[in-house]
Design a protein around this motif. Structure first.
Motif, PDB file in Angstrom:
ATOM      1  N   ILE A 199       1.856   4.311  -3.122  1.00 20.69           N
ATOM      2  CA  ILE A 199       1.162   5.509  -3.607  1.00 20.69           C
ATOM      3  C   ILE A 199       1.691   6.774  -2.941  1.00 20.69           C
ATOM      4  N   MET A 217       2.319   7.352   0.329  1.00 21.23           N
ATOM      5  CA  MET A 217       1.977   7.560   1.733  1.00 21.23           C
ATOM      6  C   MET A 217       2.426   6.342   2.526  1.00 21.23           C
ATOM      7  N   LEU A 245      -6.301   7.042   7.660  1.00 20.57           N
ATOM      8  CA  LEU A 245      -7.299   7.765   6.864  1.00 20.57           C
ATOM      9  C   LEU A 245      -8.528   6.896   6.594  1.00 20.57           C
ATOM     10  N   LEU A 246      -8.297   5.613   6.328  1.00 23.39           N
ATOM     11  CA  LEU A 246      -9.435   4.703   6.173  1.00 23.39           C
ATOM     12  C   LEU A 246     -10.220   4.601   7.477  1.00 23.39           C
ATOM     13  N   PRO A 270       2.140   3.288   5.086  1.00 20.64           N
ATOM     14  CA  PRO A 270       0.981   2.430   5.364  1.00 20.64           C
ATOM     15  C   PRO A 270       0.159   2.877   6.564  1.00 20.64           C
ATOM     16  N   TRP A 271       0.812   3.371   7.629  1.00 21.55           N
ATOM     17  CA  TRP A 271       0.049   3.776   8.812  1.00 21.55           C
ATOM     18  C   TRP A 271      -0.900   4.921   8.469  1.00 21.55           C
ATOM     19  N   LEU A 272      -0.486   5.823   7.580  1.00 21.24           N
ATOM     20  CA  LEU A 272      -1.327   6.956   7.220  1.00 21.24           C
ATOM     21  C   LEU A 272      -2.525   6.507   6.389  1.00 21.24           C
ATOM     22  N   ILE A 273      -2.299   5.577   5.493  1.00 24.90           N
ATOM     23  CA  ILE A 273      -3.407   5.044   4.687  1.00 24.90           C
ATOM     24  C   ILE A 273      -4.449   4.399   5.594  1.00 24.90           C
ATOM     25  N   TRP A 274      -3.974   3.548   6.517  1.00 21.59           N
ATOM     26  CA  TRP A 274      -4.894   2.870   7.435  1.00 21.59           C
ATOM     27  C   TRP A 274      -5.602   3.877   8.341  1.00 21.59           C
ATOM     28  N   MET A 295       0.810  -1.210   0.000  1.00 24.93           N
ATOM     29  CA  MET A 295       0.000   0.000   0.000  1.00 24.93           C
ATOM     30  C   MET A 295       0.850   1.269   0.000  1.00 24.93           C
ATOM     31  N   SER A 296       2.112   1.154   0.387  1.00 20.62           N
ATOM     32  CA  SER A 296       2.930   2.362   0.477  1.00 20.62           C
ATOM     33  C   SER A 296       3.427   2.838  -0.883  1.00 20.62           C
TER      34      SER A 296
END
Length: 145
Positions: free
Chosen positions: A4, A6, A14-15, A8-12, A1-2
């Protein structure tokens, strides 16, 4: 996921924020015609079923005996705190507007910063404290608008 740009912690995170927002809206609609305590109970059953199914499908379900007593103690404490939070949150949504209840609920961010620094020895620079102050001010402004 990283991949893109960002972490991974930020993606999670934000979700999580997105689903938390949907939680507030759906919960407000869900408590309109039912007791808030019953709504909290039903929501909890649904969450337990979905998570249990996800663990089973992913092969991550393990015997409880493989979990140590210290971990159990903190998971129990966390579960009790979550239950109390949901109990209070649903009651607040039953009698108040979601647009005011949700920001006050997010004062948990402020409380986590204070407790994380005071009890866990975590560090938050001055810029971080400024953000925490803005969160607190924003919650107060939205709740009293």
């Amino acid at each position: 996921m990283s991949n893109i740009g960002m972490p991974p912690w930020l993606i999670w995170a934000l979700l999580s924020a997105t689903f938390a927002a949907l939680t507030a809206i759906f919960a407000k609609l869900g408590v309109e015609r039912v007791d808030s305590d019953l709504a909290t109970f039903l929501r909890t059953l649904i969450i337990a079923a979905v998570l249990g199914l996800a663990l089973f499908i992913s092969g991550k379900l393990q015997p409880a005996t493989r979990i140590g007593p210290r971990t159990w103690a903190f998971l129990i404490a966390s579960g009790l705190a979550t239950g109390a939070s949901w109990f209070c949150y649903f009651r607040a949504l039953k009698v108040g507007d979601a647009v005011r209840v949700a920001p006050i609920d997010k004062l948990s961010v402020v409380f986590v910063a204070i407790i994380g620094v005071a009890l866990l020895g975590e560090n938050l620079p001055l810029r971080g404290w400024a953000g925490i102050a803005l969160i607190a001010a924003g919650a107060a402004l939205v709740a009293t608008a």
